[in-house]
Enzyme design. Structure first.
Site, PDB file in Angstrom:
ATOM      1  NE  ARG A 126      -4.097  -1.912   1.940  1.00 59.60           N
ATOM      2  CZ  ARG A 126      -4.053  -2.996   2.710  1.00 59.60           C
ATOM      3  NH1 ARG A 126      -3.116  -3.110   3.625  1.00 59.60           N
ATOM      4  NH2 ARG A 126      -4.949  -3.946   2.561  1.00 59.60           N
ATOM      5  CE  LYS A 148      -1.713  13.508 -14.278  1.00 59.35           C
ATOM      6  NZ  LYS A 148      -2.185  13.932 -15.600  1.00 59.35           N
ATOM      7  CD  GLU A 190       5.650  15.842 -22.945  1.00 66.84           C
ATOM      8  OE1 GLU A 190       5.130  16.884 -22.495  1.00 66.84           O
ATOM      9  OE2 GLU A 190       5.049  14.746 -22.978  1.00 66.84           O
ATOM     10  CE  LYS A 242       4.415  17.368 -14.352  1.00 63.39           C
ATOM     11  NZ  LYS A 242       4.605  16.077 -14.946  1.00 63.39           N
ATOM     12  CD  GLU A 252      -5.271  15.869 -15.298  1.00 62.39           C
ATOM     13  OE1 GLU A 252      -4.118  15.420 -15.200  1.00 62.39           O
ATOM     14  OE2 GLU A 252      -6.011  15.661 -16.256  1.00 62.39           O
ATOM     15  NE  ARG A 262      -0.294  16.551 -12.751  1.00 62.04           N
ATOM     16  CZ  ARG A 262       0.439  15.774 -11.979  1.00 62.04           C
ATOM     17  NH1 ARG A 262       0.166  15.661 -10.711  1.00 62.04           N
ATOM     18  NH2 ARG A 262       1.453  15.094 -12.473  1.00 62.04           N
ATOM     19  CG  ASN A 266      -3.843  16.409 -19.632  1.00 62.00           C
ATOM     20  OD1 ASN A 266      -2.849  15.755 -19.331  1.00 62.00           O
ATOM     21  ND2 ASN A 266      -4.928  16.450 -18.873  1.00 62.00           N
ATOM     22  CG  HIS A 269      -0.289  15.029 -23.450  1.00 61.30           C
ATOM     23  ND1 HIS A 269       0.387  16.207 -23.700  1.00 61.30           N
ATOM     24  CD2 HIS A 269       0.612  14.198 -22.882  1.00 61.30           C
ATOM     25  CE1 HIS A 269       1.627  16.090 -23.273  1.00 61.30           C
ATOM     26  NE2 HIS A 269       1.796  14.882 -22.779  1.00 61.30           N
ATOM     27  CG  HIS A 273      -2.253  10.002 -24.540  1.00 61.38           C
ATOM     28  ND1 HIS A 273      -2.842  10.344 -23.348  1.00 61.38           N
ATOM     29  CD2 HIS A 273      -0.925  10.168 -24.350  1.00 61.38           C
ATOM     30  CE1 HIS A 273      -1.915  10.706 -22.480  1.00 61.38           C
ATOM     31  NE2 HIS A 273      -0.740  10.618 -23.071  1.00 61.38           N
ATOM     32  CG  HIS A 286       4.800  10.457 -24.514  1.00 61.16           C
ATOM     33  ND1 HIS A 286       3.439  10.292 -24.669  1.00 61.16           N
ATOM     34  CD2 HIS A 286       4.947  11.524 -23.676  1.00 61.16           C
ATOM     35  CE1 HIS A 286       2.803  11.197 -23.940  1.00 61.16           C
ATOM     36  NE2 HIS A 286       3.697  11.957 -23.332  1.00 61.16           N
TER      37      HIS A 286
END
Ligand SMILES: NC(=O)c1ccc[n+]([C@@H]2O[C@H](COP(=O)([O-])OP(=O)(O)OC[C@H]3O[C@@H](n4cnc5c(N)ncnc54)[C@H](O)[C@@H]3O)[C@@H](O)[C@H]2O)c1
Length: 374
Positions: A126, A148, A190, A242, A252, A262, A266, A269, A273, A286
């Site tokens: 956990r 993330k 990026e 960032k 987010e 946040r 994206n 993105h 994606h 990416h």
């Protein structure tokens, strides 16, 4: 030499530092001890087959010299291994080595390794500590900071994951010497995305830095002494941007709308994606997909009357200077449309005039009928 950026997540008060210092990999042991506040623990270094022969020995030695008991787990290289099966085998390894909650994981690699390591750290017992040692430009300026973590699924990219902040980030820009030119281009795309969102000084600084890459051989660019300080400052400025966003909106939040949401990260993105998924994560890096995605979102914003022509042209010029992007003309629009349907982002944001996220997906899907907007 070197610089640092303090990341503080406001709602939870979680704090850590990103250290950016050329040659610092050899000091990974002392750094880890400081971040974790202990040396009597096991550390599992997660890396891949490409990075291990170059940097694993150095990092292992540095950690052991400080007193840590180290283990290494080496995955095959590639985005397609950012999946449940890699997580499963790594968790099994941690279990077999009897890792406890006082032990930690070090991610040594690019965004793929960082996302897998972080996710494993989030769910093993956990949640255990993890440290990021990013080795690509993209991971240095973006994925290593912000917490993330996650993996791809057959339904889409990053659809399973968790928010789990690292205890620290160690960036040695010298490792970029061994990175392929394509990966540098991907990282720069990026960087341009973040610079476009930030505007002002960061945008100018990023644009100026692109000139350095026109000088030729990338490996020489990073080893040249006079460039070292400049790169450290550039990476620090990108992380600072960032971290300000992440600090205000770690998870987010769907409800939070504003310039520090946040969701703005994206930008580009949704399309990126979809491009990655429709080419089975094998054709585009990416960051290259993000380069295309940023141009797509900008063009879309122009058509929706949200962005003027000069801004689109400026962005196109800056993305072009990052390096050549693979062609996407051959990808069937239907494939992209299908991939867009599975995108996890679900709300519309506007920032700096660019259309990003929520219904970037829905709108992109509609706009794809133009097929080749550039
Ligand atoms: N968590 C986040 O916030 C976040 C943000 C952006 C991107 N990402 C994720 O990051 C991933 C992309 O990361 P990436 O671009 O770093 O790709 P990557 O991790 O696949 O690395 C790119 C390639 O470079 C190699 N490599 C890495 N460091 C090297 C070095 N120093 N020398 C030689 N080769 C080296 C890798 O083995 C790989 O072949 C995607 O999965 C993306 O979803 C996550």
């Amino acid at each position: 030499m070197g610089t640092s950026v303090r990341v503080k997540i406001r709602p939870t008060s979680w704090k850590y530092e990103a250290i950016i210092s050329t040659g610092s990999l050899a000091e990974a042991g002392r750094w880890a001890a400081k971040c974790l506040g202990r040396t009597e623990s096991k550390i599992a270094i997660l890396t891949n087959r490409k990075i291990a022969p170059i940097y694993l020995g150095l990092v292992t030695h540095a950690l052991e010299r400080t007193g840590f008991e180290t283990y290494s787990f080496i995955l095959p290289d590639g985005e397609r291994y950012k999946n449940l099966s890699s997580i499963e085998t790594f968790l099994q390894y941690l279990g077999e080595k009897n890792f406890q909650r006082t032990d930690a994981i070090v991610s040594l690699g690019g965004g793929v390794i960082g996302d897998i390591a972080g996710f494993a750290a989030a769910i093993y017992l956990r949640g255990i500590d993890f440290l990021q040692v990013p080795t690509t430009l993209l991971a240095m300026i973006d994925s290593s900071v912000g917490g993330k973590t996650g993996i791809n699924t057959p339904f889409g990219k990053n659809l399973v994951g968790a928010f789990h902040q690292p205890r620290g980030v160690l960036i040695d820009p010298a490792v970029l010497c061994t990175l392929e030119q394509r990966e540098i281009t991907a990282g720069l795309c990026e960087a341009v995305k973040q610079a476009a969102l930030a505007g002002g000084k960061l945008f100018d600084q990023t644009r100026e830095l692109l000139d350095v890459f026109t000088e030729g051989d990338v490996s020489k660019v990073f080893t040249r002494k006079e460039n070292a300080r400049r790169f450290e400052q550039f990476i620090a400025a990108q992380i600072r941007f960032k971290s300000e966003i992440v600090a205000a909106d770690e998870r987010e939040s769907a409800r939070y709308v504003g310039p520090k949401s946040r969701k703005i990260l994206n930008f580009g993105h949704t399309f990126a994606h979809a491009l990655e998924k429709s080419t089975d994560y094998r054709y585009l890096r990416h960051g290259e997909a993000v380069g295309h995605g940023v141009l797509f979102a900008a063009e879309l914003s122009k058509r929706l009357g949200l962005l003027d022509k000069d801004s689109v042209n400026l962005l196109r010029d800056v993305v072009r200077r990052c390096g050549p992007l693979p062609q996407i003309h051959h990808i069937a629009p239907d494939e992209i449309r299908t991939a867009l349907r599975y995108d996890k982002k679900t709300s519309t944001e506007r920032f700096n005039g660019f259309c990003s996220s929520k219904s970037e997906s829905r709108e992109s899907s509609r706009a794809i009928k133009f097929r080749h907007p550039f």
